[in-house]
Enzyme design. Sequence first.
Site, short mmCIF file in Angstrom:
data_model
loop_
_atom_site.label_atom_id
_atom_site.label_comp_id
_atom_site.label_asym_id
_atom_site.label_seq_id
_atom_site.Cartn_x
_atom_site.Cartn_y
_atom_site.Cartn_z
CG ASP A 5 28.56 16.87 48.26
OD1 ASP A 5 28.63 15.98 47.40
OD2 ASP A 5 28.38 18.08 47.97
CB THR A 6 33.87 18.82 48.58
OG1 THR A 6 34.30 18.08 49.72
CG2 THR A 6 34.72 20.09 48.46
#
Length: 193
Positions: free
Chosen positions: A77-78
Amino acid sequence: MLNEKFKNHRIILASGSPRRQQFLKELDVDFEIQLKDIEEIYPEHLQAEEITNFLAKLKASAFTLDLDDNDILITSDTIVWLNNKALGKPKDYDDAFEMLTEMSGTTHKVITSVCIKTTIKEIVFYDETLVTFTALSSDEIKYYLNNYKPFDKAGSYGIQEWIGLVAIEKIEGSYANVVGLPTHRLYQELMKL
């Protein structure tokens, strides 16, 4: 290297991101893609990497019952972290315009967390990169949004696209992390596994 190490394993990338998929291919890893629909909601008190760590683990938890002993699952996840708040994927054009306007002429952090999960182990790590944008005009932001439609990207931009060429003054840290996968860290963690 990794294919030799994991020749008796199945590596699963739980990401629809073409950029993450390309990075794994470039690391010479044989993998398959599996996707599950996960509502990416996190507790409001979480900050910065706590958010991405939570979401990477949340994505991995959806596969817990599906993993065999030889499976290695990778989730990620970013977010963009600016002014003590998380900028994820934009809701729409106006949201994307607002995000890019806020980032214009400032430095923000791109934080990516990765979860590597097997039936017996779960490793979570993150990396962060500082990205400095030059000042962008409204016309430049509109041009980028209209031509590149970065609505599937955290912070409403892709460093590998037009905006990366014209607006990014400086990055401190991993370029791959900004694209969405800290490949150097992923490689190290997989080699240690």
